[in-house]
Design an enzyme around this catalytic site. Sequence first.
Site, PDB file in Angstrom:
ATOM      1  N   GLU A 263      -9.071 -10.949   7.716  1.00  0.00           N
ATOM      2  CA  GLU A 263      -8.257 -10.241   8.723  1.00  0.00           C
ATOM      3  C   GLU A 263      -8.976 -10.253  10.074  1.00  0.00           C
ATOM      4  O   GLU A 263      -8.357 -10.060  11.121  1.00  0.00           O
ATOM      5  CB  GLU A 263      -7.979  -8.803   8.292  1.00  0.00           C
ATOM      6  CG  GLU A 263      -7.022  -8.713   7.130  1.00  0.00           C
ATOM      7  CD  GLU A 263      -6.751  -7.270   6.758  1.00  0.00           C
ATOM      8  OE1 GLU A 263      -5.739  -6.727   7.202  1.00  0.00           O
ATOM      9  OE2 GLU A 263      -7.561  -6.688   6.004  1.00  0.00           O
TER      10      GLU A 263
ATOM     11  N   ASP B  91       2.771  -3.148   4.310  1.00  0.00           N
ATOM     12  CA  ASP B  91       3.056  -1.744   4.623  1.00  0.00           C
ATOM     13  C   ASP B  91       4.477  -1.645   5.176  1.00  0.00           C
ATOM     14  O   ASP B  91       4.675  -1.781   6.393  1.00  0.00           O
ATOM     15  CB  ASP B  91       2.066  -1.243   5.680  1.00  0.00           C
ATOM     16  CG  ASP B  91       0.612  -1.336   5.219  1.00  0.00           C
ATOM     17  OD1 ASP B  91       0.221  -0.531   4.360  1.00  0.00           O
ATOM     18  OD2 ASP B  91      -0.121  -2.217   5.697  1.00  0.00           O
TER      19      ASP B  91
ATOM     20  N   THR C 271      -3.072   1.801  -4.194  1.00  0.00           N
ATOM     21  CA  THR C 271      -3.430   2.994  -3.429  1.00  0.00           C
ATOM     22  C   THR C 271      -4.899   3.341  -3.645  1.00  0.00           C
ATOM     23  O   THR C 271      -5.478   3.004  -4.672  1.00  0.00           O
ATOM     24  CB  THR C 271      -2.513   4.193  -3.792  1.00  0.00           C
ATOM     25  OG1 THR C 271      -2.707   5.210  -2.812  1.00  0.00           O
ATOM     26  CG2 THR C 271      -2.757   4.742  -5.182  1.00  0.00           C
TER      27      THR C 271
ATOM     28  N   HIS D 184       0.853  -1.197   0.000  1.00  0.00           N
ATOM     29  CA  HIS D 184       0.000   0.000   0.000  1.00  0.00           C
ATOM     30  C   HIS D 184       0.883   1.239   0.000  1.00  0.00           C
ATOM     31  O   HIS D 184       1.795   1.348   0.829  1.00  0.00           O
ATOM     32  CB  HIS D 184      -0.879   0.035   1.251  1.00  0.00           C
ATOM     33  CG  HIS D 184      -1.811  -1.126   1.381  1.00  0.00           C
ATOM     34  ND1 HIS D 184      -3.104  -1.099   0.919  1.00  0.00           N
ATOM     35  CD2 HIS D 184      -1.626  -2.356   1.932  1.00  0.00           C
ATOM     36  CE1 HIS D 184      -3.685  -2.264   1.192  1.00  0.00           C
ATOM     37  NE2 HIS D 184      -2.812  -3.043   1.805  1.00  0.00           N
TER      38      HIS D 184
ATOM     39  N   ASN E 187       0.434   4.460   0.973  1.00  0.00           N
ATOM     40  CA  ASN E 187       0.542   5.256   2.209  1.00  0.00           C
ATOM     41  C   ASN E 187       1.099   4.452   3.381  1.00  0.00           C
ATOM     42  O   ASN E 187       1.572   5.036   4.354  1.00  0.00           O
ATOM     43  CB  ASN E 187      -0.808   5.888   2.575  1.00  0.00           C
ATOM     44  CG  ASN E 187      -1.016   7.209   1.854  1.00  0.00           C
ATOM     45  OD1 ASN E 187      -0.706   8.269   2.365  1.00  0.00           O
ATOM     46  ND2 ASN E 187      -1.498   7.129   0.611  1.00  0.00           N
TER      47      ASN E 187
ATOM     48  N   GLY F 226      -8.976  -1.687   3.588  1.00  0.00           N
ATOM     49  CA  GLY F 226      -9.551  -0.804   4.600  1.00  0.00           C
ATOM     50  C   GLY F 226      -9.862  -1.573   5.869  1.00  0.00           C
ATOM     51  O   GLY F 226      -9.676  -2.797   5.935  1.00  0.00           O
TER      52      GLY F 226
HETATM   53  C1  ZJS Z   1      -2.930  -1.794   8.794  1.00  0.00           C
HETATM   54  C2  ZJS Z   1      -3.234  -3.168   9.137  1.00  0.00           C
HETATM   55  C3  ZJS Z   1      -4.185  -3.417  10.227  1.00  0.00           C
HETATM   56  C4  ZJS Z   1      -2.664  -4.129   8.444  1.00  0.00           C
HETATM   57  C5  ZJS Z   1      -3.363  -5.079   7.727  1.00  0.00           C
HETATM   58  N1  ZJS Z   1      -3.335  -4.659   6.397  1.00  0.00           N
HETATM   59  C6  ZJS Z   1      -4.313  -3.905   5.876  1.00  0.00           C
HETATM   60  N2  ZJS Z   1      -5.579  -4.320   5.894  1.00  0.00           N
HETATM   61  C7  ZJS Z   1      -6.553  -3.597   5.270  1.00  0.00           C
HETATM   62  N3  ZJS Z   1      -6.307  -2.443   4.633  1.00  0.00           N
HETATM   63  C8  ZJS Z   1      -5.047  -1.984   4.649  1.00  0.00           C
HETATM   64  C9  ZJS Z   1      -3.986  -2.696   5.264  1.00  0.00           C
HETATM   65  N4  ZJS Z   1      -2.863  -1.988   5.104  1.00  0.00           N
HETATM   66  C10 ZJS Z   1      -3.213  -0.877   4.399  1.00  0.00           C
HETATM   67  N5  ZJS Z   1      -4.521  -0.874   4.130  1.00  0.00           N
HETATM   68  C11 ZJS Z   1      -5.305   0.131   3.376  1.00  0.00           C
HETATM   69  O1  ZJS Z   1      -4.405   0.951   2.658  1.00  0.00           O
HETATM   70  C12 ZJS Z   1      -4.544   2.323   3.041  1.00  0.00           C
HETATM   71  C13 ZJS Z   1      -3.188   2.998   3.014  1.00  0.00           C
HETATM   72  O2  ZJS Z   1      -2.705   3.104   1.691  1.00  0.00           O
HETATM   73  P1  ZJS Z   1      -3.351   4.067   0.577  1.00  0.00           P
HETATM   74  O3  ZJS Z   1      -3.920   5.261   1.300  1.00  0.00           O
HETATM   75  O4  ZJS Z   1      -4.413   3.281  -0.119  1.00  0.00           O
HETATM   76  O5  ZJS Z   1      -2.203   4.442  -0.310  1.00  0.00           O
HETATM   77  C14 ZJS Z   1      -5.155   2.237   4.440  1.00  0.00           C
HETATM   78  O6  ZJS Z   1      -5.876   3.393   4.753  1.00  0.00           O
HETATM   79  C15 ZJS Z   1      -6.081   1.039   4.322  1.00  0.00           C
HETATM   80  O7  ZJS Z   1      -7.281   1.379   3.714  1.00  0.00           O
HETATM   81 ZN    ZN Z   2      -2.941  -4.915   2.771  1.00  0.00          ZN
END
Ligand code: ZJS
Ligand code: ZN
Length: 368
Positions: free
Chosen positions: A233, A309, A113, A31, A33, A203
């Site tokens: 998840e 990430d 993203t 991802h 961000n 998300g």
């Molecule tokens: C963060 C976490 C709990 C890890 C598990 N992995 C994730 N699960 C679901 N959505 C994710 C995860 N890691 C990132 N994202 C998504 O990716 C976004 C960040 O990258 P971007 O804004 O799309 O550029 C987050 O706001 C979220 O919507």
């Molecule tokens: Zn992910």
Amino acid sequence: MSAREIENMEAINAELRQWCHELPKVELHAHLNGSIRDSTLLELVNKHGDNGVLISKDVEQMILEKGTSLRKCFELFAVYHVLATDHETVKRITKEAVEDFAADNCIYLELRTTPKKNEAKGMTKRSYMDAVIDGLKAVDTVDVDLCGCELTNKKNGDWRRKKIFVRLLLSINRSEATSAAIETVNLAMEMKDMGVVGIDLSGDPTVGQWDTVLPALEHARKLGLPVTLHCGEVRNSKEIQAMLDFNPQRLGHVCLLAEEDWERLKSLMIPVEICLTSNIMTQTIPLIEYHHFADLYKSKHPLSLCTDDTGLFSTTLSNEYYKAAVTFGLGKEEMFKLAQEAVDFVFANEDVKKHLAQNYEEAKARIL
Ligand SMILES: CC(C)=CCNc1ncnc2c1ncn2[C@@H]1O[C@H](COP(=O)(O)O)[C@@H](O)[C@H]1O
Ligand SMILES: [Zn+2]
């Protein structure tokens, strides 16, 4: 263990780490961000921090605690999105993310993203994506291939310069309305000639309803756009079953599946994006030794190691390979094969796959 034995073991581990770094790698689940460098994040906090929306000290504390639970991660993402909302910052974090993956010897990166609207900054989903493309054009430590053409020219005709294939996935956030999700799919279609190769659903997994996003995912399928879904998840059997019914091109995570869903996943042979560090740090899986990678790997299920990430979890793809090797006892040939097989699951076209396959043939002689 004697001091000598400890020293030997440390030397072996250091050698393995270096080997994992040198291994050419394919990243399918990253991802944008979530891949922001800590140094950039802190700089952005200092620049925008005390503007009444964010308090620098609180953010610094959140960064210190980053990645330690699912809840904390999503709190931090809300902060990231406040910090990285203007076009210049989106361009900068894209450039840095690609340079970091290339420095880690990734030869193919599928960067995902969520296109964002921000009226205050004059940002539309399309202009957000244009800033991402500008970031790719600004990369200067490596040649970038986007949509079959090189964005950066080989510096001084240096044929040894590294090259990375970058393709983009547009993420639908689970909390989005159906109309916004469909808008993202249409944007992906509009940007097909600009390196966009598919759709991701991600998300906060405790938010949103499958039925809200399903029309957009079906729309993507009708348009011929491949789809990957964050799945399992949290324990939500109904949703996991609906995702398996949808039968996407790939699935991410698949952590908390009930026995019958697990068997169904295996019989469907849907390739899985495995994110070891992410699953452990968010405490979705209690211990790496219990990670479902072992079962899938033993069953010869199609899978690929990914970072999720890199910024949030302070990891690299090399580190994910190293962790898999030491935890599950994989040798170099097995690791090489694991990396090489990920080529089969990329959403890019056959031409790119051929290039990547050739890269692995060349690397074989060098590192095996
Ligand atoms: C963060 C976490 C709990 C890890 C598990 N992995 C994730 N699960 C679901 N959505 C994710 C995860 N890691 C990132 N994202 C998504 O990716 C976004 C960040 O990258 P971007 O804004 O799309 O550029 C987050 O706001 C979220 O919507
Ligand atoms: Zn992910």
